[in-house]
Design a protein around this motif. Structure first.
Motif, PDB file in Angstrom:
ATOM      1  N   PHE A   1      67.420  41.984 125.460  1.00 31.78           N
ATOM      2  CA  PHE A   1      68.141  42.466 124.280  1.00 31.78           C
ATOM      3  C   PHE A   1      69.643  42.614 124.528  1.00 31.78           C
ATOM      4  O   PHE A   1      70.359  43.206 123.731  1.00 31.78           O
ATOM      5  N   GLY A   2      70.117  42.062 125.650  1.00 34.35           N
ATOM      6  CA  GLY A   2      71.542  42.086 125.953  1.00 34.35           C
ATOM      7  C   GLY A   2      72.311  41.090 125.098  1.00 34.35           C
ATOM      8  O   GLY A   2      71.767  40.466 124.184  1.00 34.35           O
ATOM      9  N   SER A   3      73.585  40.916 125.400  1.00 31.51           N
ATOM     10  CA  SER A   3      74.441  40.051 124.569  1.00 31.51           C
ATOM     11  C   SER A   3      73.972  38.601 124.552  1.00 31.51           C
ATOM     12  O   SER A   3      74.059  37.924 123.523  1.00 31.51           O
ATOM     13  N   ASN A   4      73.433  38.113 125.686  1.00 29.82           N
ATOM     14  CA  ASN A   4      72.940  36.729 125.708  1.00 29.82           C
ATOM     15  C   ASN A   4      71.791  36.536 124.727  1.00 29.82           C
ATOM     16  O   ASN A   4      71.736  35.544 123.990  1.00 29.82           O
TER      17      ASN A   4
ATOM     18  N   PHE B   1      60.430  43.533 132.395  1.00 31.95           N
ATOM     19  CA  PHE B   1      61.604  43.680 133.256  1.00 31.95           C
ATOM     20  C   PHE B   1      62.413  44.899 132.806  1.00 31.95           C
ATOM     21  O   PHE B   1      63.284  45.374 133.534  1.00 31.95           O
ATOM     22  N   TYR B   2      62.145  45.363 131.600  1.00 32.82           N
ATOM     23  CA  TYR B   2      62.825  46.516 131.016  1.00 32.82           C
ATOM     24  C   TYR B   2      61.966  47.751 131.267  1.00 32.82           C
ATOM     25  O   TYR B   2      60.817  47.819 130.832  1.00 32.82           O
ATOM     26  N   SER B   3      62.509  48.714 131.994  1.00 31.76           N
ATOM     27  CA  SER B   3      61.704  49.846 132.480  1.00 31.76           C
ATOM     28  C   SER B   3      61.074  50.663 131.356  1.00 31.76           C
ATOM     29  O   SER B   3      59.960  51.171 131.509  1.00 31.76           O
ATOM     30  N   GLU B   4      61.736  50.799 130.213  1.00 33.76           N
ATOM     31  CA  GLU B   4      61.179  51.617 129.132  1.00 33.76           C
ATOM     32  C   GLU B   4      59.924  50.997 128.514  1.00 33.76           C
ATOM     33  O   GLU B   4      59.146  51.693 127.876  1.00 33.76           O
ATOM     34  N   GLU B   5      59.728  49.692 128.707  1.00 38.15           N
ATOM     35  CA  GLU B   5      58.545  49.028 128.157  1.00 38.15           C
ATOM     36  C   GLU B   5      57.262  49.555 128.792  1.00 38.15           C
ATOM     37  O   GLU B   5      56.217  49.602 128.149  1.00 38.15           O
ATOM     38  N   ILE B   6      57.336  49.966 130.042  1.00 38.44           N
ATOM     39  CA  ILE B   6      56.146  50.403 130.769  1.00 38.44           C
ATOM     40  C   ILE B   6      55.735  51.827 130.387  1.00 38.44           C
ATOM     41  O   ILE B   6      54.589  52.222 130.557  1.00 38.44           O
ATOM     42  N   LEU B   7      56.662  52.601 129.843  1.00 38.23           N
ATOM     43  CA  LEU B   7      56.376  54.000 129.532  1.00 38.23           C
ATOM     44  C   LEU B   7      55.394  54.134 128.375  1.00 38.23           C
ATOM     45  O   LEU B   7      55.526  53.461 127.356  1.00 38.23           O
TER      46      LEU B   7
ATOM     47  N   GLU C   1      56.177  56.314 117.404  1.00 40.36           N
ATOM     48  CA  GLU C   1      57.457  56.681 116.778  1.00 40.36           C
ATOM     49  C   GLU C   1      58.581  56.788 117.811  1.00 40.36           C
ATOM     50  O   GLU C   1      59.724  56.438 117.523  1.00 40.36           O
ATOM     51  N   LEU C   2      58.246  57.265 119.002  1.00 40.19           N
ATOM     52  CA  LEU C   2      59.253  57.363 120.067  1.00 40.19           C
ATOM     53  C   LEU C   2      59.612  55.992 120.620  1.00 40.19           C
ATOM     54  O   LEU C   2      60.764  55.741 120.988  1.00 40.19           O
ATOM     55  N   GLN C   3      58.630  55.081 120.671  1.00 43.59           N
ATOM     56  CA  GLN C   3      58.903  53.716 121.141  1.00 43.59           C
ATOM     57  C   GLN C   3      59.885  53.001 120.203  1.00 43.59           C
ATOM     58  O   GLN C   3      60.622  52.111 120.620  1.00 43.59           O
ATOM     59  N   ALA C   4      59.896  53.401 118.951  1.00 48.12           N
ATOM     60  CA  ALA C   4      60.811  52.790 117.979  1.00 48.12           C
ATOM     61  C   ALA C   4      62.269  53.135 118.276  1.00 48.12           C
ATOM     62  O   ALA C   4      63.183  52.474 117.766  1.00 48.12           O
ATOM     63  N   GLU C   5      62.496  54.160 119.110  1.00 50.11           N
ATOM     64  CA  GLU C   5      63.864  54.580 119.414  1.00 50.11           C
ATOM     65  C   GLU C   5      64.369  54.019 120.741  1.00 50.11           C
ATOM     66  O   GLU C   5      65.474  54.354 121.172  1.00 50.11           O
ATOM     67  N   THR C   6      63.598  53.176 121.404  1.00 53.69           N
ATOM     68  CA  THR C   6      64.043  52.590 122.670  1.00 53.69           C
ATOM     69  C   THR C   6      65.193  51.612 122.434  1.00 53.69           C
ATOM     70  O   THR C   6      65.383  51.103 121.332  1.00 53.69           O
ATOM     71  N   HIS C   7      65.946  51.346 123.498  1.00 54.71           N
ATOM     72  CA  HIS C   7      67.096  50.443 123.391  1.00 54.71           C
ATOM     73  C   HIS C   7      66.682  49.055 122.909  1.00 54.71           C
ATOM     74  O   HIS C   7      67.382  48.435 122.106  1.00 54.71           O
ATOM     75  N   MET C   8      65.564  48.551 123.403  1.00 54.42           N
ATOM     76  CA  MET C   8      65.113  47.212 123.009  1.00 54.42           C
ATOM     77  C   MET C   8      64.918  47.118 121.501  1.00 54.42           C
ATOM     78  O   MET C   8      65.403  46.186 120.858  1.00 54.42           O
ATOM     79  N   VAL C   9      64.211  48.073 120.940  1.00 52.63           N
ATOM     80  CA  VAL C   9      63.947  48.057 119.499  1.00 52.63           C
ATOM     81  C   VAL C   9      65.235  48.254 118.718  1.00 52.63           C
ATOM     82  O   VAL C   9      65.509  47.541 117.737  1.00 52.63           O
ATOM     83  N   GLN C  10      66.074  49.184 119.155  1.00 52.93           N
ATOM     84  CA  GLN C  10      67.325  49.470 118.449  1.00 52.93           C
ATOM     85  C   GLN C  10      68.266  48.269 118.436  1.00 52.93           C
ATOM     86  O   GLN C  10      68.972  48.031 117.456  1.00 52.93           O
ATOM     87  N   LYS C  11      68.261  47.501 119.519  1.00 54.98           N
ATOM     88  CA  LYS C  11      69.168  46.341 119.623  1.00 54.98           C
ATOM     89  C   LYS C  11      68.649  45.108 118.891  1.00 54.98           C
ATOM     90  O   LYS C  11      69.417  44.347 118.306  1.00 54.98           O
ATOM     91  N   LEU C  12      67.323  44.878 118.938  1.00 60.03           N
ATOM     92  CA  LEU C  12      66.778  43.644 118.355  1.00 60.03           C
ATOM     93  C   LEU C  12      66.401  43.774 116.879  1.00 60.03           C
ATOM     94  O   LEU C  12      66.530  42.808 116.120  1.00 60.03           O
ATOM     95  N   ALA C  13      65.943  44.938 116.465  1.00 58.29           N
ATOM     96  CA  ALA C  13      65.455  45.117 115.088  1.00 58.29           C
ATOM     97  C   ALA C  13      66.489  44.718 114.023  1.00 58.29           C
ATOM     98  O   ALA C  13      66.132  44.060 113.042  1.00 58.29           O
ATOM     99  N   PRO C  14      67.776  45.078 114.175  1.00 58.20           N
ATOM    100  CA  PRO C  14      68.749  44.698 113.144  1.00 58.20           C
ATOM    101  C   PRO C  14      68.959  43.190 112.998  1.00 58.20           C
ATOM    102  O   PRO C  14      69.500  42.729 111.991  1.00 58.20           O
ATOM    103  N   LEU C  15      68.500  42.417 113.993  1.00 56.00           N
ATOM    104  CA  LEU C  15      68.729  40.961 113.988  1.00 56.00           C
ATOM    105  C   LEU C  15      67.577  40.188 113.358  1.00 56.00           C
ATOM    106  O   LEU C  15      67.685  38.973 113.168  1.00 56.00           O
TER     107      LEU C  15
END
Length: 405
Positions: free
Chosen positions: A97-100, A121-127, A132-146
């Motif tokens: 979900f980085g810039s690339n 490879f993203y540590s929060e995925e394993i948690l 509802e809390l998974q929806a607030e992870t960086h991956m979801v926050q970065k990719l969902a708007p796209l």
């Protein structure tokens, strides 16, 4: 059967960006690092092809193994295999979900398919957390708007509440892919319309899962008989007071299942006559298969069920109207000890009843044998067995919840 959540059919996806989560976790050679099997990739190719053919910009999310395992690797080979299967370029992006990754998504055209990097490879995925809390992870926050839509096709991981599986449904319109749809229709149909007699064949080494299914189905009356094989059978033999030898008893302890022996004893008493245990077993002695009655077992490794057990089990299987099987009967990877697994699969295939094979090793064995008489071979052992045990699948519950809104 109608499902109470959305599917691909409910969305106008032409020229839309669709994020699709699949389960293409595949066997990898520990020495060379090369993919050994593309069965799961082929399975999900149909969903991905349909999205691409309908003009979607398809962004694929997937995992491979987990941290610490030898087959925990990138998805570069998976992208190559998927490209070959689809006969359509699937671009691998070594970013989640980085810039690339975000730039690659923004530059997509109609019909394009990209595969992002291994989500684990993203540590929060394993948690493990509430959806509802998974929806607030960086991956979801970065990719969902796209993306415009999220399609979950990862039935084999539907029993896991992880970010890439449950988080996106709270941010974008979401539905099930074709694999997810097909699996749930088959399983819910079997659970809700059980024809009698109903027989469960439970083996392999995941004893806790099998006992959970056994207890649920016998308690609610949906199962008439449970036939035990594999390590499951060994624990029920112990529960019946049969000495399986110190070697095999120690193996049960090593696997962490010794506490289940008492549970097995209780279930055998409670459901008298409904839980079947082997009458003979095949042992590994001097590099050969040697069959022995359970009353006369030497202290040698148990590798399969015996011929008389196969005969008795096959008779019960052929009389069934509904069948569910999960887990191999023994060490089926060895030629002399694949007899129990293959003979029981043949009996299931020749039975006139509706039959479901759970995922994992038994599904692999059934696919290798090319059996045509089995009604449904599941792609997800863990998910299917949880469903049959009466457990709720987090992925399915989330899809239902967002659809009900």
């Amino acid at each position: 059967m109608s499902l109470d959540f959305y599917t691909i059919d409910d969305f106008e996806i032409e020229d839309k960006t669709v994020l699709v989560r699949v389960d293409i976790n595949s066997p990898v050679d520990p020495n060379t690092g090369l993919l050994l099997d593309d069965t799961r990739i082929k399975l999900h190719a149909g969903t991905i092809k349909e999205l691409s053919d309908k003009g979607a910009k398809t962004v694929v999310l997937a995992h491979q193994s987990r941290p610490g395992k030898k087959d925990f690797t990138t998805l570069e080979q998976h992208a190559e295999a998927l490209s070959n299967i689809l006969n359509h370029e699937v671009r691998y992006v070594d970013d989640i979900f980085g810039s690339n990754a975000r730039n690659a998504i923004s530059l997509m055209q109609k019909g394009d398919v990209i595969l992002l990097e291994n989500v684990r490879f993203y540590s929060e995925e394993i948690l493990k957390r509430e959806p509802e809390l998974q929806a607030e992870t960086h991956m979801v926050q970065k990719l969902a708007p796209l993306v415009d839509y999220f399609i979950n096709d990862a039935f084999a991981a539907a029993h896991r509440s992880q970010a890439s599986l449950v988080g996106f449904a709270f941010k974008v319109p979401s539905g099930a892919g074709r694999v997810m749809e097909k699996e749930l229709k088959a399983l819910y149909n079997a659970v809700n319309n059980v024809k009698k007699p109903c027989v469960y064949v439970l083996g392999g080494v995941k004893v806790d899962d099998s006992i959970m299914v056994m207890e649920n189905t016998l308690e609610n009356g949906s199962a008439d008989y449970v036939l035990t094989t594999g390590l499951v059978a060994n624990i029920f033999l112990l529960g019946a007071g049969i000495d399986i030898g110190s070697y095999n008893s120690e193996f049960v302890k090593k696997k962490g299942y010794w506490d289940y022996v008492k549970k097995a004893e209780e279930l055998l008493k409670k459901f008298d006559g409904k839980i079947k245990i082997p009458v003979d077993l095949a042992l590994f002695i001097d590099e050969k298969r040697v069959e022995c009655d359970v009353s006369q077992l030497p202290n040698e490794p148990i590798y399969d069920i015996g011929t008389e057990t196969i005969k008795q089990y096959a008779e019960i299987i052929r009389s069934a109207e509904t069948l569910f099987a999960n887990g191999p009967a023994g060490v089926f990877e060895m030629e002399d000890f694949n007899i129990g697994t293959e003979d029981l699969l043949n009996a299931i295939a020749s039975s006139p009843g509706f039959s479901i094979i759970g995922g994992g090793h038994l599904a692999a064995a059934a696919n290798q044998m090319g059996l045509s008489g089995i009604s449904h071979i599941s792609s997800g052992g863990g998910a299917s067995i949880n469903l049959l045990a009466g457990e709720k699948l987090p992925v399915v519950e989330v899809l239902r919840e967002v659809a009900s809104r």
